[in-house]
Design a protein around this motif. Structure first.
Motif, PDB file in Angstrom:
ATOM      1  N   TYR B 141     -37.154  -6.407  51.329  1.00 33.04           N
ATOM      2  CA  TYR B 141     -37.193  -7.336  50.241  1.00 33.04           C
ATOM      3  C   TYR B 141     -38.094  -6.520  48.940  1.00 33.04           C
ATOM      4  O   TYR B 141     -37.647  -6.230  47.884  1.00 33.04           O
ATOM      5  N   VAL B 142     -39.426  -6.031  49.443  1.00 34.48           N
ATOM      6  CA  VAL B 142     -40.103  -5.233  48.440  1.00 34.48           C
ATOM      7  C   VAL B 142     -39.144  -4.050  47.801  1.00 34.48           C
ATOM      8  O   VAL B 142     -39.296  -3.820  46.711  1.00 34.48           O
ATOM      9  N   ALA B 143     -38.628  -3.526  48.925  1.00 38.70           N
ATOM     10  CA  ALA B 143     -37.994  -2.337  48.672  1.00 38.70           C
ATOM     11  C   ALA B 143     -36.837  -2.620  47.539  1.00 38.70           C
ATOM     12  O   ALA B 143     -36.471  -1.933  46.733  1.00 38.70           O
ATOM     13  N   GLY B 144     -36.193  -3.763  47.664  1.00 41.90           N
ATOM     14  CA  GLY B 144     -35.198  -4.259  46.874  1.00 41.90           C
ATOM     15  C   GLY B 144     -35.855  -4.560  45.595  1.00 41.90           C
ATOM     16  O   GLY B 144     -34.992  -4.103  44.353  1.00 41.90           O
ATOM     17  N   VAL B 145     -37.116  -5.110  45.472  1.00 37.40           N
ATOM     18  CA  VAL B 145     -37.675  -5.196  44.109  1.00 37.40           C
ATOM     19  C   VAL B 145     -37.693  -3.903  43.390  1.00 37.40           C
ATOM     20  O   VAL B 145     -37.498  -3.581  42.249  1.00 37.40           O
ATOM     21  N   VAL B 146     -38.194  -2.813  44.149  1.00 37.78           N
ATOM     22  CA  VAL B 146     -38.471  -1.466  43.463  1.00 37.78           C
ATOM     23  C   VAL B 146     -37.129  -1.024  43.166  1.00 37.78           C
ATOM     24  O   VAL B 146     -37.002  -0.268  41.903  1.00 37.78           O
ATOM     25  N   ALA B 147     -36.284  -1.013  43.737  1.00 40.99           N
ATOM     26  CA  ALA B 147     -34.789  -0.395  43.866  1.00 40.99           C
ATOM     27  C   ALA B 147     -34.118  -1.009  42.122  1.00 40.99           C
ATOM     28  O   ALA B 147     -33.696  -0.340  41.684  1.00 40.99           O
ATOM     29  N   ALA B 148     -34.214  -2.428  42.187  1.00 40.94           N
ATOM     30  CA  ALA B 148     -33.673  -2.888  40.958  1.00 40.94           C
ATOM     31  C   ALA B 148     -34.581  -2.426  39.900  1.00 40.94           C
ATOM     32  O   ALA B 148     -33.985  -2.459  38.776  1.00 40.94           O
ATOM     33  N   LYS B 149     -35.802  -2.545  39.934  1.00 42.51           N
ATOM     34  CA  LYS B 149     -36.753  -1.959  38.836  1.00 42.51           C
ATOM     35  C   LYS B 149     -36.193  -0.540  38.253  1.00 42.51           C
ATOM     36  O   LYS B 149     -36.217  -0.266  37.195  1.00 42.51           O
ATOM     37  N   MET B 150     -35.720   0.104  39.363  1.00 39.93           N
ATOM     38  CA  MET B 150     -35.688   1.858  38.943  1.00 39.93           C
ATOM     39  C   MET B 150     -34.353   2.043  38.882  1.00 39.93           C
ATOM     40  O   MET B 150     -33.912   3.018  38.172  1.00 39.93           O
ATOM     41  N   SER B 151     -33.485   0.976  39.066  1.00 38.95           N
ATOM     42  CA  SER B 151     -31.767   1.305  38.863  1.00 38.95           C
ATOM     43  C   SER B 151     -31.524   1.154  37.213  1.00 38.95           C
ATOM     44  O   SER B 151     -31.873   0.027  36.664  1.00 38.95           O
ATOM     45  N   LYS B 152     -30.908   2.121  36.670  1.00 33.31           N
ATOM     46  CA  LYS B 152     -30.508   1.897  35.343  1.00 33.31           C
ATOM     47  C   LYS B 152     -29.082   1.188  35.371  1.00 33.31           C
ATOM     48  O   LYS B 152     -28.943   0.572  34.308  1.00 33.31           O
ATOM     49  N   SER B 153     -28.194   1.602  36.402  1.00 34.35           N
ATOM     50  CA  SER B 153     -26.762   1.269  36.354  1.00 34.35           C
ATOM     51  C   SER B 153     -26.865  -0.209  36.923  1.00 34.35           C
ATOM     52  O   SER B 153     -25.842  -0.848  36.569  1.00 34.35           O
ATOM     53  N   GLY B 154     -27.737  -0.965  37.392  1.00 35.92           N
ATOM     54  CA  GLY B 154     -27.823  -2.073  38.100  1.00 35.92           C
ATOM     55  C   GLY B 154     -26.989  -2.240  39.258  1.00 35.92           C
ATOM     56  O   GLY B 154     -26.450  -2.949  39.630  1.00 35.92           O
TER      57      GLY B 154
END
Lengths: 369, 361, 306
Positions: B141-154
């Protein structure tokens, strides 16, 4: 310079001596291997070859591990003698487990004395049906049975995974990919009390005995041997290649299917995705180590079982990595296969020219055509 | 032949000595603790981390324990023999670390009431058989937060192994975490039908990147996807162990399994005679799930948000699966304010609303 | 367009190790030897290439080491089956068992390390052409080597005297021997060439596809290479086509999932195997074409005492 000269007849003393020569060579090579790895070689080999023979429980485990190897190996050796190359016993094993296991699950939680025989029948028929595909494709379309049976092995494993993820999944098992545990009536009776050894081993011995009779006494067995040794001669003699291919595949497929069901209804007691652990492939090596003879297959199957269990023991007792066992096993197989040369050939000093002769029958492989 | 028989005789004598030596058990003998792994200890994932735990036990207790392990044990018929052999060989505490070892462990446990057993990720227990598992979904869940923050393409790419509850839970948790920072986030999932096939994992990673994913997550055990992400200049979240060696630039963090403390505690319990059969499902709070240090690419505000999310889960203020939450087909799963009971999580076989694609049966 | 390009680039990477291993096995089989140990030779090639590259920093030395290690495994197979007349099917299976064990043993000290990216060709102007450039002129050296190997083998078998002799050994070893060709010597060379190619295929896995070492990383690709040879009905150019087709199916399977198509991965994974069976049936249907394609002495041991 030394040369190999074919013997007219396989040399009987060598037939019995070569396994010991191979084991001796393996011990010497193993000595080197373990010394290089910094492990005590005497201890390692004692654990692999002798420790498993020294307790009731591990002797029983030898029977558990040896039974499927013998059952499949016996069936394969009949086909191999006839030059019919069923490499896909692993797939037939898997399908046998699926079919037999489905019967148990279909009647769950019911049962009776009739359940186990019915499962065994379904398992054998399942294995035969899977083996019928390469047999049909070879006899109808001349498709190479090595490749077809091998490809079908992958398909069978994936099919098992598909079914235990879906249709055969345990409804009370939190969606984990495995079936229910079989009801008691669907489990094989124990052979040795307090252990996992079951009557599958007796069936394997019976199959070996039956194969012996079949090959030595019956007409079809004679045909099968002729076809393997001289396909053209067999054709001239009027034997039907079609019948030989079919009977070879039906016997080896049926026995492999039965072995699969015994595995599911014996030591495992349910269907799991990892049920096929390579018995079908190891049994090919077992068939050759046993020189395609039912009695030899029984001994070869037990020897292979010993190295597996011994390898685990060595891992437990002296933390030998499992890779070492694989290397050691590979060496043993190489020596065993190589020492066969002494049975069919004499070693002489090179000098006088001799007439060319063709290779021994057991070492031949006939392609599809 | 003589040489052969002498060699055999020699081996037999050596063995007899060994048996005699092991026969005499003294009171101050070290406690024998055994571990059974499904993969090679060199897999850099699941089995590797369990072995790290074993080493921690050795370090903590020194010569008071003697640990042993068996690797590459298949889930099928071999497992029971290996476990039996360990139990019969004098191990007093045995950890079996794959779901497939559940029934074999139970069978052996019934035969050896004097030995304590611990099975990872299963649900069957007995008086001498405990179970333990980690709430990996909290880390995801936390990793998902980080991933979404870092993703430019969404778009987040997710490499999954088999559709078992454990893995489905991870996908859903990662998506829900990601959705909190970007409601339009997309998650693309590829099932590779394997826990461990580096080539296929790398191919799947490539396919995901090609379809627009710029952060990869995985629930398979090899570091292949991390290595590929490093090469292709996208980000990735590691699995099981810290994979920064394989993706020094790419790794944002890694959802690590840490068994050290649990193993040490359980060994100590056996030594003290306080061991009981328990059912442990530890998460971030218990240190069983740990997030690897954030990568250099993670800016401070993202790191802070991730730490806050993590802290909220640790404090129990945040439960990843909390309503209102619908299943993928739109049917209601959890009502407003309702948190999923563990039973629902442990048998999860559906995607939550918003995850695209079909869940293989 | 970008997506298509990247799918195609992915197919090349998936296909190249298969092409290497299959073209080697093709030569082996054309000489009359069936070596089922491709998987074992590949994995030994993978660890040897990785270890050598890690040690020397040179991809060329690494690739060579992979080829040499594979050839050594091939030679071992040759000693057993050609000189000591052991059964080829059983020996091939034992070779795989041995190779997997040995590679894991050697690889223990290499777990957890990785290599930088394998260099790719860049030709100014040509590589920069959109779409076609990166596809045709921007691959790594091993891809071009695999294609060159296939072309070379094709030419060798069809147009050279040595190729003719090799085929003769596979078609009728007794006749070849009677004419005076060294059947066993020819087969040794063929088996070692097959091993070297499988080793290169393994090298491609551990140097390019996933530049790291993990146990069992060949994951069954050696078996697919075996299927490919039959799929290609022993024709070199068809091996290349087949490798790209197999690679294509594997990659498209993954892409279709990422696109959200509802297909069961287990069912999808069955496709390449089922496809091989279908092709086998199609090419074997006519007895004549099959006999023309398959080496007549495939898998049969040869021994001559004179």
């Amino acid at each position: 310079m030394f040369k190999l000269v074919p013997r007219r007849e396989p040399n009987a003393p060598m037939l019995y001596a070569t396994p010991f020569i191979a084991v001796a060579l393996t011990l010497i090579a193993g000595f080197g291997l373990f010394t290089i790895l910094g492990k005590d070689p005497v201890q390692a080999m004692g654990l692999i070859f002798i420790k498993p023979l020294a307790s009731y429980n591990s002797l029983a485990e030898l029977l558990v591990k040896g039974a499927p190897l013998i059952l499949i190996g016996v069936g394969l050796s009949i086909g191999f003698r006839a030059g019919v190359w069923n490499i896909g016993a692993e797939g037939q094993f898997t399908i046998g487990a699926i079919c037999g296991g489905s019967v148990a699950l279909g009647f769950y939680p019911g049962g009776g004395f009739w359940l186990l025989p019915l499962m065994a029948l379904a398992g054998a028929l399942g294995g035969m049906a899977w083996a019928a595909i390469p047999a049909l494709l070879r006899t109808k379309f001349h498709a190479n049975e090595i490749l077809v049976s091998l490809m079908l092995t992958y398909v069978a494993t994936l099919l098992l995974g598909f079914l235990v993820h879906g249709a055969l999944r345990d409804p009370d098992g939190f969606n984990f990919p495995e079936s229910r545990l079989f009801q008691d009536d669907a489990l094989l009776p124990k052979l040795l009390p307090g252990s996992r050894a079951n009557i599958g081993f007796l069936v394997a011995l019976f199959a070996a005995a039956a194969a012996y009779v079949y090959l030595e006494r019956l007409m079809l067995g004679f045909q099968a041997r002729v076809l393997g040794q001289a396909p053209r001669a067999a054709r001239f003699a009027g034997y039907s290649e079609r019948r030989i291919v079919w009977s070879s595949f039906m016997i080896s497929g049926g026995l492999a299917g039965l072995a699969g069901l015994f595995e599911a209804a014996g030591p495992v007691g349910q269907l799991v995705p990892s049920l096929p652990v390579g018995y079908g492939f190891t049994a090919i090596i077992v068939a050759f180590l046993g020189r395609l003879h039912p009695v030899g297959v029984v001994f070869a199957g037990m020897l292979m079982a010993l190295t597996y269990i011994g390898g685990e023991t060595a891992q437990i007792e002296m933390s030998l990595p499992s890779a070492t066992t694989g290397v050691f096993q590979g060496m043993l197989l190489f020596f065993l296969l190589a020492s066969d040369v002494l049975v069919n050939f004499r070693i002489v000093r090179a000098g006088k020219p001799l007439a060319p002769a063709s290779a021994p029958a057991a070492a031949r492989l006939t392609p599809a055509a | 032949m003589n040489r052969v028989s002498r060699l055999f005789a020699g081996l037999g004598a050596a063995l007899a000595l060994g048996l005699a030596a092991s026969g005499a058990v003294r009171a101050d003998d070290p406690l024998k603790v055994a571990f059974v792994y499904t993969g090679p200890v060199g897999d850099h994932g699941w089995s590797y981390q369990h072995n790290v735990g074993r080493q921690a036990v050795e370090k903590a207790f020194g010569d008071k324990v003697k640990t042993t392990y068996v690797e590459n044990v298949s889930d099928g018929p071999d497992a029971e023999r290996v476990i039996e052999q360990l139990a019969a060989g004098g191990a007093k505490l045995i950890f079996t670390t794959s779901f497939g070892f559940m029934n074999p462990t139970l069978k052996v446990a019934k035969r050896h009431p004097e030995v304590k057993f611990e099975h990872a990720t299963g649900f069957k227990r007995a008086d001498n058989l405990a179970t333990y598992n980690a709430r990996f979904y909290e880390g995801r869940y936390v990793a998902g937060v980080v991933a979404a923050k870092m993703s430019k393409s969404g778009t987040i790419g997710y490499i999954a192994s088999f559709p078992i509850p454990e893995v489905v839970m991870g996908v859903n948790a990662a998506y829900l975490g990601a959705k909190t920072v970007n409601p339009n986030i997309k998650i693309k999932i590829i099932w590779v039908s394997s826990w461990f096939d580096p080539g296929k994992e790398a191919d799947a990673a490539k396919a995901l990147i090609n379809q627009g994913a710029d952060v990869l997550m995985q629930h398979t055990d090899s570091p292949a996807a991390m290595k590929l992400a490093e090469e292709r200049g996208v980000y990735a979240i590691g699995q099981s162990s810290d994979m920064a060696d394989f993706g020094p630039r790419a790794q944002l963090t890694s959802v690590e399994d840490h068994w050290d403390e649990y193993y040490i505690a359980r060994v100590k319990a056996v030594m003290d005679g306080t061991w009981t059969s328990t059912d442990t499902w530890g998460g971030l709070k218990d240190g069983m799930v740990v997030l690897a240090p954030y990568g250099k690419a993670v800016p401070e505000d993202v790191a802070r948000l991730a730490d806050e999310t993590k802290q909220a889960i640790v404090d129990g203020r945040l439960k990843p699966f909390t309503g209102p939450l619908n299943k993928q087909d739109g049917s209601v799963w959890l009502k407003q304010g309702e948190s999923a009971p563990d039973k629902d999580l442990l048998s999860m076989n559906f995607y939550v609303e918003g995850v695209e694609g079909g869940l293989p049966k | 367009m970008d997506l298509v390009l990247s799918i195609l680039l992915g197919v090349v990477v998936a296909a190249t190790p298969l092409a290497f291993a299959a073209i080697g096995e093709l030569v082996t089989e054309r000489s009359g030897v069936l070596n089922l140990g491709v998987e074992g030779m590949m994995i030994i090639g993978a660890i040897a290439a990785f270890a050598a590259t890690y040690g020397t920093g040179s991809y060329i030395i690494g690739s060579l080491a992979g080829a040499l290690a594979g050839a050594a495994m091939g030679a071992l197979f040759g000693v057993l089956t050609l000189s000591l007349m052991s059964n080829q099917v059983a020996t091939g299976l034992a070779l795989t068992l041995f190779g997997l064990g040995l590679s894991a043993l050697i690889g223990q000290s290499y777990s957890g390390v990785s290599l930088p990216r394998f260099p790719q060709v860049h030709i100014p102007i040509l590589t920069d052409i959109p779409f076609v450039g990166p596809l045709l002129f921007g691959q790594d050296g091993l891809v071009y080597l695999s294609i060159a190997l296939v072309a070379g083998v094709s030419w060798f078998l069809a147009s050279t005297r040595a190729g003719l002799i090799l085929r003769a050994a596979g078609e009728n070893h007794d006749a070849a021997h009677a004419i005076g060709y060294p059947v066993i010597g020819i087969r040794y060379l063929a088996v070692m060439f097959g091993g070297a190619c499988a080793g290169l295929g393994g090298a491609y896995l551990s140097l390019v596809q996933t530049p790291l070492w993990v146990e069992n990383m060949s994951a069954g690709r050696g078996w697919i290479a075996l299927a490919l040879v039959v799929f290609a009905s022993w024709k070199p150019t068809r091996v290349l086509g087949g490798a790209y087709l197999f690679g294509g199916v594997a990659i498209l399977q993954l892409h279709s999932q990422a696109l959200g198509l509802r297909v069961d991965p287990q069912i999808l994974s069955m496709l390449p195997y089922l496809a091989t069976i279908v092709v086998l049936v199609v090419i074997s249907r006519d007895r004549m074409t099959m006999t023309l394609n398959a080496p007549a002495c495939l898998g049969r041991a040869f021994h001559a005492s004179s």
